[in-house]
Design an enzyme around this catalytic site. Structure first.
Site, mmCIF file in Angstrom:
data_model
loop_
_atom_site.group_PDB
_atom_site.id
_atom_site.type_symbol
_atom_site.label_atom_id
_atom_site.label_comp_id
_atom_site.label_asym_id
_atom_site.label_seq_id
_atom_site.Cartn_x
_atom_site.Cartn_y
_atom_site.Cartn_z
ATOM 1 C CG ASP A 1 11.744 -5.888 42.591
ATOM 2 O OD1 ASP A 1 12.112 -6.992 43.035
ATOM 3 O OD2 ASP A 1 12.064 -4.802 43.099
ATOM 4 C CD GLU B 1 16.888 -6.753 46.226
ATOM 5 O OE1 GLU B 1 17.955 -6.767 46.869
ATOM 6 O OE2 GLU B 1 16.814 -6.353 45.037
#
Length: 388
Positions: free
Chosen positions: A76, A141
């Site tokens: 991400d 994250e």
């Protein structure tokens, strides 16, 4: 994929470009993990998807024996911000001179690509390597980080799987690849403060209670308080105010409340409980009605010594001819979820000058250098392990 100049062929560059082209704004993986899984499956990894909530997680492992070495990372990325501020489209990987541009180039699709290609070469040369190699990749994250690495670690515990060594590909380098090794991180503690007042007309302050005025003195004390002096492993604990909101938008109205958000990055010289108590003590000393909403803390971690730190240091020295410096400053990482199990954790990745910025980029040659460092780390870990 746009090329202003044609660079030498690089499998690491090609994979990084492929990943950047996936618009994986947190917590959306946007197909990145499928690309990684396909590559790893070809070299003998067992692939397991571990979705939790709206988050995609990948656990891929090769081998059944100890020690277990893990490459950890995330697919991400943070939001792009204003697209008009970008010189090139953020999800169109673009080569300009010596650099690859695109969201995630440095944080951390470039690092993930380097891990994959390093492992491909290592397995090709060492098909019967001792121990086990695994990848722990999440799409959670950069966001709230509740359904990513934290959940995978809970799952691994139920399966009796213990990670011995973990390299996280976070962009820890500062000026050149490998100049910094993050062997720990400070803790993080967030709080939302609400100051309660009474709304009224600015011409009649005696009939109101201005929460902005009430907040000024205790907030100044909060900012100027020395929390600790740090120690040989961690810099001093710091507080930063990130948001203050109050007012109705009208210039003739005293607001009824003020909301303030602040964050502690704390060393091992203090604790969340001590920080909470001191903040409450500060506000209790002033005539102010307040509410504090504390979020669960992220605790500090440290790999002070061990085989992994030695291997990463040696790999950097051999590959780029410099001795890396150890550091525990900067933000948090998913290492905070992995280290408490007793795992040796080191963060080693690209340079961080443009992370979370518009026009994020990574030097193309750094990707190949990083891949070589990772490959050497694998060699040192498993060569050492096979002799013990």
């Amino acid at each position: 994929m746009t090329n202003a100049t044609k660079p030498p062929h690089s499998p690491t560059l090609a994979l990084a470009q492929q990943l950047i082209a996936c618009p994986s704004i947190t917590p959306d993986d946007a197909g990145c993990q499928a690309i990684l899984a396909e590559r790893l499956k070809k070299i003998g990894f067992t692939i397991q998807a571990l979705p939790f909530g709206d988050v995609q997680n990948l656990w891929a492992i090769r081998g059944t024996e100890s020690p277990l070495f893990v490459f950890a990372g995330h697919t991400d990325v943070v939001p792009t911000g204003n697209l008009n501020d970008w010189e090139t489209p953020p999800f169109t990987p673009t080569i300009r001179g010596e650099y690859l541009h695109g969201r995630g180039a440095a944080d951390m699709k470039g690092g993930v690509a380097a891990m994959i290609t390093a492992c491909e070469r290592f397995v090709e040369q060492n098909p019967n390597h001792p121990g086990s190699i695994a990848f722990l990749i999440t799409s959670d994250e950069e966001g709230v980080a509740t359904h990513g690495t934290a959940k995978v670690m809970e799952y691994l515990k139920t399966q009796g799987i213990h990670i011995d060594y973990c390299v996280i590909g976070e962009p820890a380098s500062q000026h050149s690849v490998g100049d910094i090794l993050k062997n720990g991180r400070r803790g993080s503690l967030n709080c939302t403060l609400k100051i309660l007042g009474k709304q009224g007309h600015v011409a009649h302050p005696h009939k109101a209670d201005n929460p902005i005025h009430r907040a000024l003195v205790p907030l100044a004390e909060l900012v100027n308080t020395p929390w600790d002096s740090g120690n040989e492993d961690f810099p001093p604990t710091r507080l930063q105010i990130s948001n203050i909101n109050s007012g109705t938008g009208a210039m003739n109205v005293i607001p009824g409340s003020l909301e303030c958000q602040f964050n502690f990055r704390f060393s091992t010289e203090t604790s969340p409980e001590a920080l909470m108590a001191r903040v409450q003590e500060i506000f209790n000393a002033h005539e102010v009605q307040y509410e504090l909403d504390w979020k669960p803390p992220g605790y500090p971690f440290l790999t002070k010594s061990g085989k992994l730190l030695a291997a990463c240091t040696q790999a950097v020295q051999e590959t780029v001819k410099l001795k890396p410096q150890l550091s525990t400053d900067g933000g948090t990482s998913d290492g905070r979820f992995i280290a408490p199990t007793g795992t040796e954790v080191i963060e080693l990745g690209p340079c961080n000058a443009t992370i979370h910025c518009v026009n994020e980029s990574v030097k193309i040659s750094d990707l190949d250098t990083l891949s070589q460092i990772y490959e050497r780390v694998l060699g040192l870990i498993f060569t050492t392990s096979s002799r013990t």
